[in-house]
Design a protein around this motif. Structure first.
Motif, PDB file in Angstrom:
ATOM      1  N   GLY A  85       0.871  -1.289  -0.041  1.00  9.31           N
ATOM      2  CA  GLY A  85       0.063  -0.047   0.070  1.00  9.31           C
ATOM      3  C   GLY A  85       0.874   1.048  -0.173  1.00  9.31           C
ATOM      4  O   GLY A  85       2.061   1.196   0.375  1.00  9.31           O
ATOM      5  N   THR A 145      -5.085   1.184  -1.885  1.00  8.37           N
ATOM      6  CA  THR A 145      -5.565   0.632  -0.598  1.00  8.37           C
ATOM      7  C   THR A 145      -4.522  -0.309  -0.211  1.00  8.37           C
ATOM      8  O   THR A 145      -3.469  -0.663  -0.889  1.00  8.37           O
ATOM      9  CB  THR A 145      -6.770  -0.453  -1.120  1.00  8.37           C
ATOM     10  OG1 THR A 145      -6.588  -1.122  -2.096  1.00  8.37           O
ATOM     11  CG2 THR A 145      -7.991   0.428  -1.357  1.00  8.37           C
ATOM     12  N   SER A 146      -4.538  -0.631   1.220  1.00 10.47           N
ATOM     13  CA  SER A 146      -3.344  -1.316   1.709  1.00 10.47           C
ATOM     14  C   SER A 146      -3.776  -2.681   2.023  1.00 10.47           C
ATOM     15  O   SER A 146      -5.061  -3.001   2.767  1.00 10.47           O
ATOM     16  CB  SER A 146      -3.138  -0.692   3.156  1.00 10.47           C
ATOM     17  OG  SER A 146      -2.510   0.579   2.768  1.00 10.47           O
ATOM     18  N   TRP A 185      -8.430  -5.549   1.801  1.00  8.69           N
ATOM     19  CA  TRP A 185      -7.794  -4.384   1.136  1.00  8.69           C
ATOM     20  C   TRP A 185      -8.404  -3.222   2.215  1.00  8.69           C
ATOM     21  O   TRP A 185      -9.665  -3.490   2.194  1.00  8.69           O
ATOM     22  CB  TRP A 185      -8.103  -4.145  -0.303  1.00  8.69           C
ATOM     23  CG  TRP A 185      -7.004  -4.988  -0.963  1.00  8.69           C
ATOM     24  CD1 TRP A 185      -5.976  -4.481  -1.581  1.00  8.69           C
ATOM     25  CD2 TRP A 185      -7.256  -6.328  -1.360  1.00  8.69           C
ATOM     26  NE1 TRP A 185      -5.403  -5.532  -2.320  1.00  8.69           N
ATOM     27  CE2 TRP A 185      -6.148  -6.458  -2.164  1.00  8.69           C
ATOM     28  CE3 TRP A 185      -8.149  -7.505  -1.250  1.00  8.69           C
ATOM     29  CZ2 TRP A 185      -5.777  -8.254  -2.649  1.00  8.69           C
ATOM     30  CZ3 TRP A 185      -8.153  -8.688  -1.751  1.00  8.69           C
ATOM     31  CH2 TRP A 185      -6.826  -9.026  -2.301  1.00  8.69           C
ATOM     32  N   TRP A 233      -8.815   0.759   3.368  1.00  9.57           N
ATOM     33  CA  TRP A 233      -8.769   2.344   2.825  1.00  9.57           C
ATOM     34  C   TRP A 233      -8.658   3.290   4.142  1.00  9.57           C
ATOM     35  O   TRP A 233      -9.633   2.909   4.931  1.00  9.57           O
ATOM     36  CB  TRP A 233      -9.980   2.568   1.861  1.00  9.57           C
ATOM     37  CG  TRP A 233      -9.858   3.909   1.712  1.00  9.57           C
ATOM     38  CD1 TRP A 233     -10.940   4.943   1.958  1.00  9.57           C
ATOM     39  CD2 TRP A 233      -9.068   4.897   0.736  1.00  9.57           C
ATOM     40  NE1 TRP A 233     -10.775   6.220   1.635  1.00  9.57           N
ATOM     41  CE2 TRP A 233      -9.596   6.371   0.974  1.00  9.57           C
ATOM     42  CE3 TRP A 233      -7.858   4.730   0.473  1.00  9.57           C
ATOM     43  CZ2 TRP A 233      -8.943   7.288   0.489  1.00  9.57           C
ATOM     44  CZ3 TRP A 233      -6.951   5.757  -0.178  1.00  9.57           C
ATOM     45  CH2 TRP A 233      -7.634   6.949   0.034  1.00  9.57           C
ATOM     46  N   ASP A 234      -7.776   4.165   4.034  1.00 13.05           N
ATOM     47  CA  ASP A 234      -7.898   5.140   5.066  1.00 13.05           C
ATOM     48  C   ASP A 234      -7.967   4.477   6.299  1.00 13.05           C
ATOM     49  O   ASP A 234      -8.422   4.935   7.289  1.00 13.05           O
ATOM     50  CB  ASP A 234      -9.030   6.116   4.819  1.00 13.05           C
ATOM     51  CG  ASP A 234      -8.945   7.446   5.256  1.00 13.05           C
ATOM     52  OD1 ASP A 234      -7.567   7.791   5.696  1.00 13.05           O
ATOM     53  OD2 ASP A 234      -9.799   7.990   5.863  1.00 13.05           O
ATOM     54  N   HIS A 294     -10.797  -3.812  -4.737  1.00 13.52           N
ATOM     55  CA  HIS A 294     -10.621  -2.226  -4.970  1.00 13.52           C
ATOM     56  C   HIS A 294      -9.306  -2.025  -4.680  1.00 13.52           C
ATOM     57  O   HIS A 294      -8.728  -1.941  -3.600  1.00 13.52           O
ATOM     58  CB  HIS A 294     -11.710  -2.121  -3.702  1.00 13.52           C
ATOM     59  CG  HIS A 294     -11.846  -0.660  -3.381  1.00 13.52           C
ATOM     60  ND1 HIS A 294     -12.267  -0.312  -2.116  1.00 13.52           N
ATOM     61  CD2 HIS A 294     -11.474   0.429  -4.023  1.00 13.52           C
ATOM     62  CE1 HIS A 294     -12.468   1.052  -2.079  1.00 13.52           C
ATOM     63  NE2 HIS A 294     -11.988   1.436  -3.039  1.00 13.52           N
ATOM     64  N   SER A 296      -7.753   1.253  -5.369  1.00  6.85           N
ATOM     65  CA  SER A 296      -7.608   2.510  -5.057  1.00  6.85           C
ATOM     66  C   SER A 296      -8.872   3.355  -4.778  1.00  6.85           C
ATOM     67  O   SER A 296      -9.851   2.990  -5.148  1.00  6.85           O
ATOM     68  CB  SER A 296      -6.696   3.302  -5.937  1.00  6.85           C
ATOM     69  OG  SER A 296      -7.540   3.475  -7.208  1.00  6.85           O
ATOM     70  N   ASP A 297      -8.772   4.072  -3.685  1.00  8.66           N
ATOM     71  CA  ASP A 297      -9.980   5.026  -3.428  1.00  8.66           C
ATOM     72  C   ASP A 297      -9.678   6.564  -3.515  1.00  8.66           C
ATOM     73  O   ASP A 297      -8.579   6.983  -3.015  1.00  8.66           O
ATOM     74  CB  ASP A 297     -10.388   4.704  -2.121  1.00  8.66           C
ATOM     75  CG  ASP A 297     -11.920   5.030  -1.879  1.00  8.66           C
ATOM     76  OD1 ASP A 297     -12.340   6.049  -2.331  1.00  8.66           O
ATOM     77  OD2 ASP A 297     -12.718   4.234  -1.070  1.00  8.66           O
ATOM     78  N   ASN A 298     -10.297   7.218  -4.296  1.00  8.31           N
ATOM     79  CA  ASN A 298      -9.652   8.509  -4.723  1.00  8.31           C
ATOM     80  C   ASN A 298     -10.414   9.797  -4.263  1.00  8.31           C
ATOM     81  O   ASN A 298     -10.255  10.708  -4.906  1.00  8.31           O
ATOM     82  CB  ASN A 298      -9.531   8.645  -6.296  1.00  8.31           C
ATOM     83  CG  ASN A 298      -8.895   7.334  -6.756  1.00  8.31           C
ATOM     84  OD1 ASN A 298      -8.070   6.727  -6.538  1.00  8.31           O
ATOM     85  ND2 ASN A 298      -9.379   6.752  -8.100  1.00  8.31           N
ATOM     86  N   THR A 358     -13.339   5.577  -7.356  1.00  3.56           N
ATOM     87  CA  THR A 358     -12.628   4.233  -6.950  1.00  3.56           C
ATOM     88  C   THR A 358     -11.837   3.527  -8.219  1.00  3.56           C
ATOM     89  O   THR A 358     -12.188   3.774  -9.483  1.00  3.56           O
ATOM     90  CB  THR A 358     -13.472   3.200  -6.127  1.00  3.56           C
ATOM     91  OG1 THR A 358     -14.383   2.881  -7.312  1.00  3.56           O
ATOM     92  CG2 THR A 358     -14.225   3.714  -4.905  1.00  3.56           C
TER      93      THR A 358
END
Length: 237
Positions: A77, A86-87, A97, A99-100, A171, A173-175, A180
């Motif tokens: 990530g 995403t991590s 995965w 996010w944030d 999923h 990446s979350d932009n 997404t």
């Protein structure tokens, strides 16, 4: 359950020097804004071959090779196109995965069937509803057969609809603003990227490079990095 491809990972192929390049451009951008070095690591730790094998065994699928080697050489990530990746983390004993840092809602890859492209999605919904003994009514312009899903699945309808729509994809990446990025892991377009605004119900749109070709994970990530490097050079010249 799909069979996991247990080929030995071919690392040091796609990503030589990329981790250092990303760290360097991020530091250049911080200096240009008058900031000192970040106290936080740029990337999540890389995954070991054993950890990647564990991920693939959990989800019953071999990850696309370009992403697989990225996890082993660059990180699980970190910075990426639009905002960041995403991590991929182990949460309560299972991989997902994140996010944030929201470890309460990790994305869990469903590899039970191929990713459904936008043009085939309504037909997939009809098949799901009929399998549940329900004849679909009207396909709504914004939500397809979501109203029918509520009739069949009740309070779980939104979750069922959402999970089916992303089946076979990661999923990735979350932009922000509900934009997404998705990496196809199962199906004929395995390894390609899709872009989607999850605030409404638009199509999954292929990411396209400057030559009109569909991006794979490697071309998508490197195009972003090269653009970031050009911008950083201009800001310091």
């Amino acid at each position: 359950m799909l069979t996991v491809d247990r080929r030995a990972m071919n690392t040091q192929v796609h990503w030589s020097g990329v981790r250092d390049r990303v760290i360097a451009v991020m530091e250049t951008e911080r200096r240009a804004r008058g900031h000192g070095p970040s106290p936080y690591p740029t990337f999540e730790p890389v995954l070991t071959p054993a950890e990647i094998t564990e991920v693939e065994a959990q989800f019953g699928v071999a990850l696309p090779e370009e992403y697989r080697t990225f996890l082993a050489e660059v990180g699980a990530g970190g910075p990426g196109p639009a905002l960041e990746l995403t991590s991929l983390r182990r949460v309560d004993g299972r991989w997902g995965w994140v996010w944030d840092c929201d470890e309460d809602h990790p994305w869990l890859l469903d590899s039970s069937a191929p990713f459904v492209e936008t043009e085939d999605w309504a037909a997939q919904q009809v098949a799901t509803l009929r399998a549940a003994g329900y004849e679909p009514t009207t396909c709504d312009e914004d939500d397809d057969y979501l109203d029918d899903y509520h009739q069949v699945f009740g309070e779980a309808a939104d979750r069922v609809w959402h999970l089916q729509r992303g089946r076979g994809a990661i999923h990735i990446s979350d932009n922000r603003c509900r934009m997404t990025g998705w990496l196809i892991a199962v199906g004929p377009h395995r390894g390609e990227l899709r872009d989607r605004d999850c605030a409404v119900n638009p199509p999954f749109t292929p990411y396209i490079d400057a030559n009109g070709n569909r991006h794979t994970f490697r071309s998508w990530y490197l195009e972003w990095l090269e653009q970031r490097e050009r911008t950083a050079r201009r800001s310091t010249s």
